[in-house]
Scaffold this active site. Sequence first.
Site, PDB file in Angstrom:
ATOM      1  N   ALA A 121      49.351 -31.548  -9.100  1.00 28.83           N
ATOM      2  CA  ALA A 121      49.406 -32.329  -9.952  1.00 28.83           C
ATOM      3  C   ALA A 121      48.507 -31.854 -11.180  1.00 28.83           C
ATOM      4  O   ALA A 121      48.771 -31.732 -12.267  1.00 28.83           O
ATOM      5  CB  ALA A 121      49.507 -33.869  -9.935  1.00 28.83           C
ATOM      6  N   LYS A 176      54.357 -36.766  -5.520  1.00 28.91           N
ATOM      7  CA  LYS A 176      55.404 -36.511  -4.846  1.00 28.91           C
ATOM      8  C   LYS A 176      55.605 -37.078  -3.517  1.00 28.91           C
ATOM      9  O   LYS A 176      54.418 -37.504  -3.018  1.00 28.91           O
ATOM     10  CB  LYS A 176      55.733 -35.040  -5.066  1.00 28.91           C
ATOM     11  CG  LYS A 176      54.490 -34.257  -4.043  1.00 28.91           C
ATOM     12  CD  LYS A 176      54.928 -34.176  -2.460  1.00 28.91           C
ATOM     13  CE  LYS A 176      53.922 -33.517  -1.997  1.00 28.91           C
ATOM     14  NZ  LYS A 176      53.809 -33.414  -0.495  1.00 28.91           N
ATOM     15  N   GLY A 228      48.475 -35.977   0.922  1.00 26.46           N
ATOM     16  CA  GLY A 228      49.882 -35.630   1.170  1.00 26.46           C
ATOM     17  C   GLY A 228      50.894 -35.983  -0.048  1.00 26.46           C
ATOM     18  O   GLY A 228      52.103 -36.010   0.046  1.00 26.46           O
ATOM     19  N   ASP A 246      52.948 -26.421  -3.778  1.00 26.77           N
ATOM     20  CA  ASP A 246      53.531 -27.711  -4.290  1.00 26.77           C
ATOM     21  C   ASP A 246      53.475 -27.565  -5.857  1.00 26.77           C
ATOM     22  O   ASP A 246      54.050 -28.689  -6.474  1.00 26.77           O
ATOM     23  CB  ASP A 246      52.884 -28.774  -3.802  1.00 26.77           C
ATOM     24  CG  ASP A 246      53.120 -29.089  -2.189  1.00 26.77           C
ATOM     25  OD1 ASP A 246      54.162 -28.349  -1.714  1.00 26.77           O
ATOM     26  OD2 ASP A 246      52.668 -29.876  -1.676  1.00 26.77           O
ATOM     27  N   PRO A 255      46.398 -40.580  -4.712  1.00 25.76           N
ATOM     28  CA  PRO A 255      45.455 -40.491  -3.560  1.00 25.76           C
ATOM     29  C   PRO A 255      45.199 -39.141  -3.340  1.00 25.76           C
ATOM     30  O   PRO A 255      45.890 -38.194  -3.574  1.00 25.76           O
ATOM     31  CB  PRO A 255      46.362 -40.835  -2.375  1.00 25.76           C
ATOM     32  CG  PRO A 255      47.435 -42.084  -3.108  1.00 25.76           C
ATOM     33  CD  PRO A 255      47.854 -41.446  -4.411  1.00 25.76           C
TER      34      PRO A 255
HETATM   35  O1  C5P Z   1      50.090 -23.416  -0.944  1.00 27.97           O
HETATM   36  P1  C5P Z   1      48.788 -24.250  -0.524  1.00 27.97           P
HETATM   37  O2  C5P Z   1      47.468 -23.620  -1.330  1.00 27.97           O
HETATM   38  O3  C5P Z   1      49.314 -25.488  -0.871  1.00 27.97           O
HETATM   39  O4  C5P Z   1      48.825 -24.313   0.952  1.00 27.97           O
HETATM   40  C1  C5P Z   1      47.778 -25.101   1.497  1.00 27.97           C
HETATM   41  C2  C5P Z   1      47.914 -24.512   3.092  1.00 27.97           C
HETATM   42  O5  C5P Z   1      48.833 -25.346   3.565  1.00 27.97           O
HETATM   43  C3  C5P Z   1      48.069 -22.916   3.298  1.00 27.97           C
HETATM   44  O6  C5P Z   1      46.873 -22.364   3.370  1.00 27.97           O
HETATM   45  C4  C5P Z   1      48.816 -23.053   4.666  1.00 27.97           C
HETATM   46  O7  C5P Z   1      47.572 -23.385   5.591  1.00 27.97           O
HETATM   47  C5  C5P Z   1      49.468 -24.232   4.468  1.00 27.97           C
HETATM   48  N1  C5P Z   1      50.903 -24.200   4.114  1.00 27.97           N
HETATM   49  C6  C5P Z   1      51.902 -23.559   5.107  1.00 27.97           C
HETATM   50  N2  C5P Z   1      53.052 -23.012   4.661  1.00 27.97           N
HETATM   51  C7  C5P Z   1      53.329 -23.722   3.197  1.00 27.97           C
HETATM   52  C8  C5P Z   1      52.664 -24.328   2.412  1.00 27.97           C
HETATM   53  C9  C5P Z   1      51.389 -24.520   2.905  1.00 27.97           C
HETATM   54  O8  C5P Z   1      51.385 -23.027   6.216  1.00 27.97           O
HETATM   55  N3  C5P Z   1      54.843 -23.447   3.151  1.00 27.97           N
END
Ligand code: C5P
Length: 302
Positions: free
Chosen positions: A108, A13, A102, A140, A98
């Site tokens: 995925a 994405k 990001g 995500d 990648p």
């Molecule tokens: O949800 P995910 O595990 O992908 O998030 C990874 C990190 O990204 C979280 O631990 C947090 O530090 C940050 N994050 C955030 N706010 C979001 C999504 C992610 O601060 N909405």
Amino acid sequence: MSTTAVTVRVPAKVNVRLAVGAARPDGFHDLANVFLAVSLYDEITVTPADTLRITCSGPDADQVPLDATNLAARAAVRLAERHGVAPGVHIHIAKDIPVAGGMAGGSADGAGALLACDALWRTGASREELLEICAELGSDVPFSLVGGAALGTGRGERLTPLEVGGTFHWVFAVADGGLSTPAVYAEFDRLTAGADVPAPAASPALLDALRTGDAGALAGALANDLQPAALSLRPSLAGTLAAGTAAGALAGLVSGSGPTTAFLVKDEEAAHTVAGALLASGTCRTARPAMSPAPGATLLGR
Ligand code: C5P
């Protein structure tokens, strides 16, 4: 005949608008996150095994964790627990997205493994249950399952599908090494400390550009609130962004938390020109043309 292998294809994405609010008490940030799935894919193949095992192939395979922290492993374990199934499965990830770039490559693999294990084990989870497990796995991950285009609110996991009226062409410039998403959010907090961070919102101009398939209008509306934080941690990305726009891209931005940079271009021909110029500039490791929108996690066969 019993099922012996299931393969699922899952897209990467790009965030065409990533609006980030102030840090919440739980440490996450409220987002208005406009996701667009793009035609770079990982393929997840699951086969029955005595224990849970992960393997990975592809040019960046050595950067992928093969232990229980891998989102694909966590997805299989969650599904197995909920349905009282033993999580004996070999998960193979053919990685083209990648790593730590990001572009939601890890997410995925989580969504892909979930859909693949559901088919392999015939657990028959509903779409709602799959989305619920995805949201538990990461912010995500639900979008990786759904694909297309969507607005993510909350921490990005609550999705509203968006209409897209055409095909957009991109070039993704892949940097050397990854960036940690928590580190980029922490840098966002540092850079905005003391400032009044507005409530995140997607702009009507951006949603219109998607609906009408107007690349020029979309170029003017692209924005990523994490970009200053990613540039602060990786200043060399400014050179990549400058090289892409100098080569004729309509616009460029950091993809999600980076360090991949995304360049919106007019058409397929422009994508090849810009990809060539980015490579020649020496400001990235590789440059990949892709198109959007792309479908979400899709069963390829068994
Ligand atoms: O949800 P995910 O595990 O992908 O998030 C990874 C990190 O990204 C979280 O631990 C947090 O530090 C940050 N994050 C955030 N706010 C979001 C999504 C992610 O601060 N909405």
